[in-house]
Design a protein around this motif. Sequence first.
Motif, PDB file in Angstrom:
ATOM      1  N   GLU A 296      14.625  15.101  -4.835  1.00 55.57           N
ATOM      2  CA  GLU A 296      15.467  15.891  -5.724  1.00 55.57           C
ATOM      3  C   GLU A 296      16.955  15.756  -5.405  1.00 55.57           C
ATOM      4  OE1 GLU A 296      14.348  17.293  -8.339  1.00 55.57           O
ATOM      5  OE2 GLU A 296      12.201  17.132  -7.899  1.00 55.57           O
ATOM      6  N   ALA A 297      17.285  15.318  -4.192  1.00 55.87           N
ATOM      7  CA  ALA A 297      18.686  15.317  -3.775  1.00 55.87           C
ATOM      8  C   ALA A 297      19.587  14.467  -4.680  1.00 55.87           C
ATOM      9  CB  ALA A 297      18.801  14.867  -2.317  1.00 55.87           C
ATOM     10  N   PRO A 298      19.237  13.211  -4.997  1.00 51.61           N
ATOM     11  CA  PRO A 298      20.115  12.442  -5.878  1.00 51.61           C
ATOM     12  C   PRO A 298      20.287  13.078  -7.255  1.00 51.61           C
ATOM     13  CG  PRO A 298      18.610  10.987  -4.707  1.00 51.61           C
ATOM     14  CD  PRO A 298      18.127  12.382  -4.466  1.00 51.61           C
ATOM     15  N   SER A 299      19.233  13.691  -7.775  1.00 54.60           N
ATOM     16  CA  SER A 299      19.338  14.326  -9.085  1.00 54.60           C
ATOM     17  C   SER A 299      20.163  15.605  -9.023  1.00 54.60           C
ATOM     18  CB  SER A 299      17.936  14.634  -9.626  1.00 54.60           C
ATOM     19  OG  SER A 299      17.296  13.445 -10.016  1.00 54.60           O
ATOM     20  N   GLN A 300      20.006  16.362  -7.952  1.00 55.04           N
ATOM     21  CA  GLN A 300      20.822  17.561  -7.803  1.00 55.04           C
ATOM     22  C   GLN A 300      22.292  17.205  -7.656  1.00 55.04           C
ATOM     23  OE1 GLN A 300      18.494  19.119  -4.548  1.00 55.04           O
ATOM     24  NE2 GLN A 300      17.705  20.801  -5.787  1.00 55.04           N
TER      25      GLN A 300
ATOM     26  N   HIS B 124      24.645  25.313 -21.643  1.00 53.98           N
ATOM     27  CA  HIS B 124      25.196  24.432 -20.614  1.00 53.98           C
ATOM     28  C   HIS B 124      24.212  24.206 -19.476  1.00 53.98           C
ATOM     29  CE1 HIS B 124      27.661  23.373 -17.015  1.00 53.98           C
ATOM     30  NE2 HIS B 124      28.016  22.431 -17.861  1.00 53.98           N
ATOM     31  N   ASP B 125      23.413  25.225 -19.138  1.00 59.59           N
ATOM     32  CA  ASP B 125      22.449  24.986 -18.052  1.00 59.59           C
ATOM     33  C   ASP B 125      21.389  23.974 -18.468  1.00 59.59           C
ATOM     34  OD1 ASP B 125      20.987  26.630 -19.740  1.00 59.59           O
ATOM     35  OD2 ASP B 125      20.437  28.076 -18.208  1.00 59.59           O
ATOM     36  N   GLU B 126      21.135  23.834 -19.772  1.00 63.73           N
ATOM     37  CA  GLU B 126      20.235  22.781 -20.241  1.00 63.73           C
ATOM     38  C   GLU B 126      20.895  21.409 -20.087  1.00 63.73           C
ATOM     39  OE1 GLU B 126      17.421  24.640 -23.648  1.00 63.73           O
ATOM     40  OE2 GLU B 126      19.524  24.487 -24.200  1.00 63.73           O
ATOM     41  N   VAL B 127      22.199  21.348 -20.306  1.00 65.74           N
ATOM     42  CA  VAL B 127      22.936  20.098 -20.080  1.00 65.74           C
ATOM     43  C   VAL B 127      22.819  19.693 -18.609  1.00 65.74           C
ATOM     44  CG1 VAL B 127      25.201  18.974 -20.172  1.00 65.74           C
ATOM     45  CG2 VAL B 127      24.538  20.621 -21.956  1.00 65.74           C
ATOM     46  N   VAL B 128      22.965  20.671 -17.725  1.00 63.75           N
ATOM     47  CA  VAL B 128      22.830  20.410 -16.289  1.00 63.75           C
ATOM     48  C   VAL B 128      21.424  19.904 -15.979  1.00 63.75           C
ATOM     49  CG1 VAL B 128      22.867  21.468 -13.994  1.00 63.75           C
ATOM     50  CG2 VAL B 128      24.609  22.092 -15.687  1.00 63.75           C
ATOM     51  N   THR B 129      20.416  20.536 -16.586  1.00 62.56           N
ATOM     52  CA  THR B 129      19.035  20.100 -16.388  1.00 62.56           C
ATOM     53  C   THR B 129      18.835  18.660 -16.840  1.00 62.56           C
ATOM     54  OG1 THR B 129      18.140  22.341 -16.583  1.00 62.56           O
ATOM     55  CG2 THR B 129      16.631  20.524 -17.043  1.00 62.56           C
ATOM     56  N   LEU B 130      19.422  18.303 -17.990  1.00 58.05           N
ATOM     57  CA  LEU B 130      19.278  16.941 -18.498  1.00 58.05           C
ATOM     58  C   LEU B 130      19.921  15.939 -17.536  1.00 58.05           C
ATOM     59  CD1 LEU B 130      18.319  15.017 -20.680  1.00 58.05           C
ATOM     60  CD2 LEU B 130      20.421  15.503 -21.962  1.00 58.05           C
ATOM     61  N   PHE B 131      21.096  16.249 -17.013  1.00 61.30           N
ATOM     62  CA  PHE B 131      21.717  15.373 -16.019  1.00 61.30           C
ATOM     63  C   PHE B 131      20.809  15.240 -14.798  1.00 61.30           C
ATOM     64  CE2 PHE B 131      25.427  15.323 -18.534  1.00 61.30           C
ATOM     65  CZ  PHE B 131      26.349  14.433 -17.990  1.00 61.30           C
ATOM     66  N   HIS B 132      20.258  16.363 -14.356  1.00 64.71           N
ATOM     67  CA  HIS B 132      19.379  16.334 -13.180  1.00 64.71           C
ATOM     68  C   HIS B 132      18.187  15.406 -13.401  1.00 64.71           C
ATOM     69  CE1 HIS B 132      17.046  18.197  -9.794  1.00 64.71           C
ATOM     70  NE2 HIS B 132      16.043  17.765 -10.549  1.00 64.71           N
ATOM     71  N   GLU B 133      17.473  15.627 -14.484  1.00 65.20           N
ATOM     72  CA  GLU B 133      16.260  14.835 -14.714  1.00 65.20           C
ATOM     73  C   GLU B 133      16.588  13.368 -14.949  1.00 65.20           C
ATOM     74  OE1 GLU B 133      13.507  15.989 -13.996  1.00 65.20           O
ATOM     75  OE2 GLU B 133      13.859  18.146 -14.051  1.00 65.20           O
ATOM     76  N   PHE B 134      17.721  13.118 -15.600  1.00 56.99           N
ATOM     77  CA  PHE B 134      18.111  11.730 -15.829  1.00 56.99           C
ATOM     78  C   PHE B 134      18.413  11.037 -14.502  1.00 56.99           C
ATOM     79  CE2 PHE B 134      20.674   8.190 -17.441  1.00 56.99           C
ATOM     80  CZ  PHE B 134      19.944   7.828 -18.562  1.00 56.99           C
ATOM     81  N   GLY B 135      18.830  11.811 -13.518  1.00 55.54           N
ATOM     82  CA  GLY B 135      19.051  11.230 -12.193  1.00 55.54           C
ATOM     83  C   GLY B 135      17.804  10.593 -11.627  1.00 55.54           C
TER      84      GLY B 135
ATOM     85  N   LYS C 202      24.462  18.527  -1.511  1.00 59.87           N
ATOM     86  CA  LYS C 202      25.829  19.002  -1.277  1.00 59.87           C
ATOM     87  C   LYS C 202      26.524  18.129  -0.232  1.00 59.87           C
ATOM     88  CE  LYS C 202      25.680  22.370  -4.196  1.00 59.87           C
ATOM     89  NZ  LYS C 202      26.454  22.271  -5.472  1.00 59.87           N
ATOM     90  N   ASP C 203      25.772  17.682   0.770  1.00 60.02           N
ATOM     91  CA  ASP C 203      26.338  16.811   1.788  1.00 60.02           C
ATOM     92  C   ASP C 203      26.691  15.445   1.197  1.00 60.02           C
ATOM     93  OD1 ASP C 203      27.251  16.591   4.371  1.00 60.02           O
ATOM     94  OD2 ASP C 203      25.323  16.011   5.223  1.00 60.02           O
ATOM     95  N   LEU C 204      25.805  14.883   0.379  1.00 58.32           N
ATOM     96  CA  LEU C 204      26.095  13.607  -0.274  1.00 58.32           C
ATOM     97  C   LEU C 204      27.345  13.698  -1.142  1.00 58.32           C
ATOM     98  CD1 LEU C 204      22.490  12.566  -1.426  1.00 58.32           C
ATOM     99  CD2 LEU C 204      23.845  11.436   0.348  1.00 58.32           C
ATOM    100  N   PHE C 205      27.451  14.791  -1.877  1.00 55.70           N
ATOM    101  CA  PHE C 205      28.573  14.937  -2.809  1.00 55.70           C
ATOM    102  C   PHE C 205      29.901  15.063  -2.066  1.00 55.70           C
ATOM    103  CE2 PHE C 205      31.185  17.531  -5.820  1.00 55.70           C
ATOM    104  CZ  PHE C 205      31.296  16.555  -6.806  1.00 55.70           C
ATOM    105  N   SER C 206      29.857  15.493  -0.827  1.00 49.55           N
ATOM    106  CA  SER C 206      31.101  15.644  -0.067  1.00 49.55           C
ATOM    107  C   SER C 206      31.828  14.314   0.118  1.00 49.55           C
ATOM    108  CB  SER C 206      30.807  16.274   1.301  1.00 49.55           C
ATOM    109  OG  SER C 206      30.094  15.370   2.142  1.00 49.55           O
ATOM    110  N   ALA C 207      31.134  13.199  -0.062  1.00 57.32           N
ATOM    111  CA  ALA C 207      31.764  11.885   0.088  1.00 57.32           C
ATOM    112  C   ALA C 207      32.563  11.483  -1.146  1.00 57.32           C
ATOM    113  CB  ALA C 207      30.702  10.826   0.372  1.00 57.32           C
ATOM    114  N   PHE C 208      32.359  12.147  -2.278  1.00 58.54           N
ATOM    115  CA  PHE C 208      33.061  11.803  -3.511  1.00 58.54           C
ATOM    116  C   PHE C 208      34.395  12.537  -3.585  1.00 58.54           C
ATOM    117  CE2 PHE C 208      28.829  10.450  -4.447  1.00 58.54           C
ATOM    118  CZ  PHE C 208      28.945   9.438  -5.380  1.00 58.54           C
TER     119      PHE C 208
END
Length: 658
Positions: free
Chosen positions: A486-490, A448-459, A602-608
């Motif tokens: 890195e913020a949008p990808s994180q 699963h952490d590889e799935v997270v990595t793939l989402f990150h890099e795809f960002g 984390k601050d950006l995500f707080s808007a969702f």
Amino acid sequence: MAHDTDTQPTSASPGPAPATEPIALPGTGDWLGWVAGRCEEQLAEARRQVDLVKTGPARAAEALAAWNRAETALANAEAVSLWSEVHPDAAVRDRADELSQDVQKYVTELGQDRDLFAVLDGLSASTDLAELDADARRVLEQTLRDFRRTGVDRDEATRERLRELSEQGVRLSQDFGRHIRDDVRSVRVAPERLVGLPDDYRAAHPADEDGLVTITTDYPDLVPFMTFGADGEARRELALAQNNVAWPANDQVLQDIFAVRRETAALLGYDSWPDYDTEVKMIGSGRAVADFIDRIGDAAAERAGQEVAVLLERKRLDVPTADTVTTYDSRYYSELVRREQYDVDGQVVRTYFPFEQVRQGLLDVTGRLFGLEWTPVDRAEAGTWHDDVATYDVGLDGRRIGRIHLDLHPREGKFKHAAQFDLVRGVAGRQLPEGVLVCNFARGLMEHDEVVTLFHEFGHLVHHVLGGQGEWIRFSGVATEWDFVEAPSQMLEEWAWDTDVLATFARNADGETIPADLVAAMRRADHFGKGLYAAQQMAYAARSYWFHARQHDDLTAYGDELQRRYSAFPPLEGAHMHCAFGHLDGYSSGYYTYMWSLVIAKDLFSAFDADDLFAADVATTYRDRVLAMGGRKDAADLVADFLGRPYSFDSWAAWLAE
């Protein structure tokens, strides 16, 4: 040789915009000739456009348009570095390295061209400056700043030395990366020492004629072994191999890189390389980096101490005399804690993440979130460099806006980590953005952490394409301050943890969707280890910063000292991890970026809305005000435009305490 379709006209007027088609890659043709031809052609075009700027077009707008075409061609030439990282032919990789040196030599020459600087500097006093829009004025302002940062206003002897240092730095960086890329190490162990590893892993690693199994330091071998391998000594052997990649070769290379950077900063009048490096970043100064590292380290220390105590307690069930938890214990015992205390078994979790399903799920999720369409392009049409590469055209509102290439599996001579590379930076009406995602995932089941990595890099890839629709190459794609990139990808990683999102693609071999209670348990378990993660990140960030801020004769000894100061895990005896720490090149003194960006993410995500991550209003606003803007505004302003306020540490602090 295949010719690209985006060569710029040579007149001062932009002329009619060429068709925005993807570039024509050679496929099974002459890659060596194509790579050289494209790079040389684009370099020549950059020189032609620079000459046009220097002849003094009548108006500021015309001069900046020619400069934009020059920078566009130069960016196209700089993209040759991609082929040194991914092409399967060593001759092409070597030629790309040589061409990159030529490009960087010209970049250095351009940055110290006093005649060019005089023309552009003169535009700031031009009578028609008021006719320029905000973007054009920002281009001019940043261009002049960059010229001064290359030493254009220094005396001839200083400029000559800066040129020498720049060329030396390029060669050293290439050596550093090549030593990592080419040095795959391995251990050989008896089959019984694979106890704890999943059945598919053991089946993929049969014993050889000597009765031994070879485990390499490539990620598909390394990650499962360090996560599930019950043999602690075998984990130590593999960890030592991985932490000695590119040693001893890169030890001196790094010393030379640091020396080049220190001298460069001093010649330009800065107190240190970090002060030079941070001048164009959100954080603003080298001292602020050191303070940030200590701030995060202090904030994480108590929680990290509590978490390592939990790991040690679990380790003592296996090793009653244990008095410490090591780096090579951390993944294994964290996995056991999550399994036994949070009811999350990583070997069960991974059955829901076959690679092909994850890749398609990622496309579906990001398509729905950002309103994008991903249309597969077959290899014959795409002309890509390897059968593994999957290509997609990117659409928005029925219009093609870019192309992406996914190169996601390891092979000999390929870049060893995970990153997004530019193939083409987009310019509206002239050239489509094309990006390449380079990773090293197994072809079967994913952790699963590889799935997270793939989402990150795809960002990063999404950012590259959406931000590549504007007029100015300088602002195209991921063109914000480097400690924001890195913020949008994180933030996109959050979608890889959501129950409803995972239910769209996470299914096991029987077609069963990952259970909601398992995802909830995974989320609870993920909170364990946050303190350890933050502390270890600061150990890496401290290496990055202090290796550059001061000279250290023994990088291993000083790196170990920083590990003891910031991390909850002791240094690994006999290891020289800095030699394979690739971020010491690309991020130089700025590895703090990952945690700095996480604070903002984390601050950006707080808007969702956590109960509806696909809510169109907030997702579209974020897409248009942050991603699509590229570098048109300072990152702090992009965040404020989206959140309606300045960014803060509050969301990150709440996450750490959660």
